[in-house]
Write an enzyme that holds these catalytic residues in place. Structure first.
Site, PDB file in Angstrom:
ATOM      1  N   HIS A 124      29.352  87.926 -34.682  1.00 30.77           N
ATOM      2  CA  HIS A 124      28.636  88.345 -36.453  1.00 30.77           C
ATOM      3  C   HIS A 124      28.514  86.639 -37.200  1.00 30.77           C
ATOM      4  O   HIS A 124      29.797  86.174 -36.926  1.00 30.77           O
ATOM      5  CB  HIS A 124      29.621  89.357 -37.306  1.00 30.77           C
ATOM      6  CG  HIS A 124      30.826  89.098 -37.226  1.00 30.77           C
ATOM      7  ND1 HIS A 124      31.637  88.404 -38.134  1.00 30.77           N
ATOM      8  CD2 HIS A 124      32.087  89.347 -36.363  1.00 30.77           C
ATOM      9  CE1 HIS A 124      32.534  88.713 -38.621  1.00 30.77           C
ATOM     10  NE2 HIS A 124      32.952  89.285 -37.036  1.00 30.77           N
ATOM     11  N   ASP A 136      37.302  84.177 -38.007  1.00 26.96           N
ATOM     12  CA  ASP A 136      36.244  85.622 -37.936  1.00 26.96           C
ATOM     13  C   ASP A 136      35.276  85.729 -38.458  1.00 26.96           C
ATOM     14  O   ASP A 136      35.743  85.978 -40.267  1.00 26.96           O
ATOM     15  CB  ASP A 136      37.287  86.749 -38.003  1.00 26.96           C
ATOM     16  CG  ASP A 136      36.527  88.520 -38.009  1.00 26.96           C
ATOM     17  OD1 ASP A 136      37.239  89.711 -38.621  1.00 26.96           O
ATOM     18  OD2 ASP A 136      35.604  88.815 -37.203  1.00 26.96           O
ATOM     19  N   GLU A 170      29.123  92.809 -39.844  1.00 26.29           N
ATOM     20  CA  GLU A 170      29.213  93.849 -39.311  1.00 26.29           C
ATOM     21  C   GLU A 170      30.899  93.818 -39.417  1.00 26.29           C
ATOM     22  O   GLU A 170      31.681  94.719 -39.093  1.00 26.29           O
ATOM     23  CB  GLU A 170      29.632  92.460 -37.919  1.00 26.29           C
ATOM     24  CG  GLU A 170      31.120  92.382 -36.863  1.00 26.29           C
ATOM     25  CD  GLU A 170      32.384  92.582 -36.516  1.00 26.29           C
ATOM     26  OE1 GLU A 170      32.746  92.478 -37.813  1.00 26.29           O
ATOM     27  OE2 GLU A 170      32.459  93.503 -36.094  1.00 26.29           O
ATOM     28  N   GLU A 171      31.603  93.804 -40.332  1.00 26.25           N
ATOM     29  CA  GLU A 171      32.528  93.700 -41.036  1.00 26.25           C
ATOM     30  C   GLU A 171      32.597  94.973 -41.533  1.00 26.25           C
ATOM     31  O   GLU A 171      33.649  95.747 -42.400  1.00 26.25           O
ATOM     32  CB  GLU A 171      33.182  92.728 -41.850  1.00 26.25           C
ATOM     33  CG  GLU A 171      33.293  91.166 -41.393  1.00 26.25           C
ATOM     34  CD  GLU A 171      34.551  91.406 -40.523  1.00 26.25           C
ATOM     35  OE1 GLU A 171      35.002  90.660 -39.879  1.00 26.25           O
ATOM     36  OE2 GLU A 171      35.350  92.816 -40.084  1.00 26.25           O
ATOM     37  N   ASP A 199      32.999  86.956 -30.539  1.00 25.08           N
ATOM     38  CA  ASP A 199      34.181  87.578 -31.928  1.00 25.08           C
ATOM     39  C   ASP A 199      35.123  86.637 -31.944  1.00 25.08           C
ATOM     40  O   ASP A 199      36.740  87.486 -31.200  1.00 25.08           O
ATOM     41  CB  ASP A 199      33.891  89.174 -32.345  1.00 25.08           C
ATOM     42  CG  ASP A 199      34.196  89.289 -33.528  1.00 25.08           C
ATOM     43  OD1 ASP A 199      33.919  90.719 -34.463  1.00 25.08           O
ATOM     44  OD2 ASP A 199      34.562  88.693 -33.965  1.00 25.08           O
ATOM     45  N   HIS A 286      40.920  88.846 -41.656  1.00 30.31           N
ATOM     46  CA  HIS A 286      41.339  89.243 -43.010  1.00 30.31           C
ATOM     47  C   HIS A 286      41.844  88.945 -43.964  1.00 30.31           C
ATOM     48  O   HIS A 286      41.804  90.022 -45.153  1.00 30.31           O
ATOM     49  CB  HIS A 286      41.008  91.229 -42.703  1.00 30.31           C
ATOM     50  CG  HIS A 286      39.895  91.645 -41.901  1.00 30.31           C
ATOM     51  ND1 HIS A 286      39.701  92.881 -41.506  1.00 30.31           N
ATOM     52  CD2 HIS A 286      39.361  90.590 -40.742  1.00 30.31           C
ATOM     53  CE1 HIS A 286      38.418  92.402 -40.496  1.00 30.31           C
ATOM     54  NE2 HIS A 286      38.297  91.647 -40.532  1.00 30.31           N
TER      55      HIS A 286
HETATM   56  N1  DTR Z   1      36.519  93.843 -35.285  1.00 25.32           N
HETATM   57  C1  DTR Z   1      36.182  92.259 -35.338  1.00 25.32           C
HETATM   58  C2  DTR Z   1      38.088  91.626 -34.104  1.00 25.32           C
HETATM   59  C3  DTR Z   1      38.359  92.778 -33.439  1.00 25.32           C
HETATM   60  C4  DTR Z   1      39.662  93.138 -33.313  1.00 25.32           C
HETATM   61  N2  DTR Z   1      39.892  93.731 -31.984  1.00 25.32           N
HETATM   62  C5  DTR Z   1      39.277  92.867 -31.290  1.00 25.32           C
HETATM   63  C6  DTR Z   1      38.347  93.003 -29.700  1.00 25.32           C
HETATM   64  C7  DTR Z   1      37.288  93.080 -29.606  1.00 25.32           C
HETATM   65  C8  DTR Z   1      37.279  91.599 -30.272  1.00 25.32           C
HETATM   66  C9  DTR Z   1      36.302  92.233 -31.661  1.00 25.32           C
HETATM   67  C10 DTR Z   1      37.470  92.763 -32.358  1.00 25.32           C
HETATM   68  C11 DTR Z   1      36.573  91.583 -36.385  1.00 25.32           C
HETATM   69  O1  DTR Z   1      37.599  92.030 -37.597  1.00 25.32           O
HETATM   70  O2  DTR Z   1      35.218  91.253 -36.814  1.00 25.32           O
HETATM   71 ZN    ZN Z   2      36.672  90.779 -38.890  1.00 24.31          ZN
HETATM   72 ZN    ZN Z   3      34.748  89.306 -36.409  1.00 27.24          ZN
END
Ligand code: DTR
Ligand code: ZN
Ligand code: ZN
Length: 316
Positions: A124, A136, A170-171, A199, A286
Site C-alpha cells: 500500500h 508504513d 489501505e489505512e 507492508d 502511525h
Molecule cells: N495494517 C498495517 C500494519 C500491520 C499491523 N499488523 C500487521 C501484520 C501484517 C502486515 C501488516 C500489519 C498498517 O497499519 O498499514
Molecule cells: Zn498503517
Molecule cells: Zn501498512
C-alpha cells in the site's frame, strides 16, 4: 490454486544458473537445464532509500503526509508511475471512492509471460494523516518499485506474467486492494497464481516475520532467509491486517513479509535478531516520527532482496 515449486529442482537450477551466471562452471556438471531459474539480483538498498527520500520530500511538500484523498498520496503515485513508465511497464491507474474522496490504485504489468498465470507483488502506498508514512508503508512501496525496476534492468522473461501493484486507502480498511479484487472477473481472479504483500519491511527495531499462508510462498521466503543465516518467525497477527487479505478471501495463494509495528520485541527475539527487548518493533507506527530516520537499513536491505528472490523464483 497452489503454486507448486519443487524446491529441489528450483534450488538445483538456481545453483546451476548462479554458477554459470557468475562466470564459474560446475566442473563436470551437466549444462544448466532449460528451466534454469536466473538468479535474482541483489536489490541496491541505496536505490530503495532514494525512493524513500522522494516519498519523504513529497510528504513534506504536501502537508506532512501521503494519506488517502490528500495531495501527498496522488503525488506519491505519480512519482512511482513515472519511474515505471520510463522502465517499460504498462501502467494503469484505477480509481475508487472512499470516505467521499477519490482513491487511486497503480497497477504495473511487465509485458510478456503467460497471461493465464499471473504473479503479483504489491504494497500500500498510502500513509496515515499524522505523518509521512515512510516505514508504513513507504518501505514496502519502495522495495516493490525497485524490484520492478530490477525486472526491467534484467529484461526478465519469466514463465508467468508479472504484475506489480501499489494500493490506495489501505489505512481506511484495505479499500484499494479490496476494490481491485472485487472488480476482477472470476476468470481473471483465477489467473492470479500468487499475491506477495509487503507492508512495513524496514521497522527500526526489526523482527523478521513471514506470513504463514500459502506453503510454497512461505517456503520461498524462508529459504531465502535461511540462505543468509537469518532466523524468521511466522506472522501471527497479520490475518486481515493488510492488502493480502482480499486476495486470500478470493482464494488466491498469498504470502508476504513484515518487520513489526507497535507490538514489543521479546527478550528472546532480541537475542535472535538484535535490537531492543521490550520496545516496539516500530515506535513511530502511525506517528509523525515515521520519517526516513525511522528505517532499519539492514532490515530494508534483507527484505528487498527476499522480495526479489521470491519474484524471480515464483514467476519462473
Ligand atoms: N495494517 C498495517 C500494519 C500491520 C499491523 N499488523 C500487521 C501484520 C501484517 C502486515 C501488516 C500489519 C498498517 O497499519 O498499514
Ligand atoms: Zn498503517
Ligand atoms: Zn501498512
Amino acid at each position: 490454486m497452489k503454486l507448486s515449486i519443487p524446491g529441489r529442482v528450483a534450488a538445483t537450477a538456481v545453483v546451476a544458473s548462479v554458477s554459470l551466471l557468475a562466470g564459474g562452471s560446475i566442473a563436470g556438471a551437466a549444462p544448466a537445464p532449460e528451466s534454469a531459474v536466473a538468479a535474482a539480483p541483489d536489490i541496491p538498498v541505496a536505490n530503495v532509500k532514494a525512493h524513500l527520500t522522494q516519498l519523504q520530500s513529497i510528504a513534506t511538500a504536501n502537508g506532512g503526509n501521503r494519506a488517502h484523498g490528500r495531495a501527498g498520496y496522488k503525488a506519491s503515485l505519480d512519482f512511482v508511475k513515472a519511474r515505471l513508465d520510463a522502465a517499460g511497464f504498462t501502467t494503469t491507474v484505477q480509481t475508487f471512492t472512499a470516505s467521499g474522496r477519490t482513491g487511486y490504485n497503480l497497477i504495473a504489468d511487465w509485458p510478456g509471460g503467460d497471461p493465464n498465470q499471473v504473479l503479483m507483488a504489491g504494497s500500500h502506498l498510502d500513509g496515515v494523516t499524522s505523518g509521512p508514512g515512510i516505514n508504513d508503508n513507504g518501505s514496502g512501496s519502495a522495495a516493490v518499485l525497485e524490484t520492478a525496476l530490477a525486472v526491467s534492468r534484467a529484461n526478465l522473461q519469466p514463465t508467468k506474467h508479472l504484475r506489480f501493484a501499489w494500493w490506495g486507502a489501505e489505512e481506511l480498511g484495505l479499500v484499494g486492494s479490496r476494490h481491485y479484487v472485487n472488480n476482477q472477473s472470476s476468470a481473471n481472479r483465477a489467473k492470479i497464481k500468487g499475491y506477495l504483500n509487503f507492508d512495513m519491511i524496514g521497522s527500526p527495531n526489526a523482527g523478521y516475520f513471514v506470513y504463514d499462508d500459502d506453503p510454497a510462498i512461505e517456503k520461498t521466503f524462508k529459504d531465502y532467509f535461511t540462505g543468509i543465516g537469518v532466523a524468521t518467525e511466522i506472522e501471527t497477527e497479520g490475518d486481515g491486517r493488510s492488502d493480502h487479505a482480499p486476495f486470500k478471501s478470493a482464494g488466491v495463494p498469498v504470502g508476504g513479509l513484515f518487520t513489526g509495528a507497535s507490538r514489543a520485541k521479546t527478550a528472546a527475539q532480541a537475542a535472535k535478531w538484535g535490537g531492543t527487548a521490550r520496545q516496539a518493533f516500530d515506535r513511530c507506527y502511525h506517528s509523525s516520527c515515521d520519517t526516513t530516520s525511522n528505517i532499519n537499513d539492514t532490515a530494508l536491505n534483507r527484505n528487498s532482496d527476499a522480495l526479489a528472490y521470491a519474484v524471480w523464483e515464483l514467476s519462473s
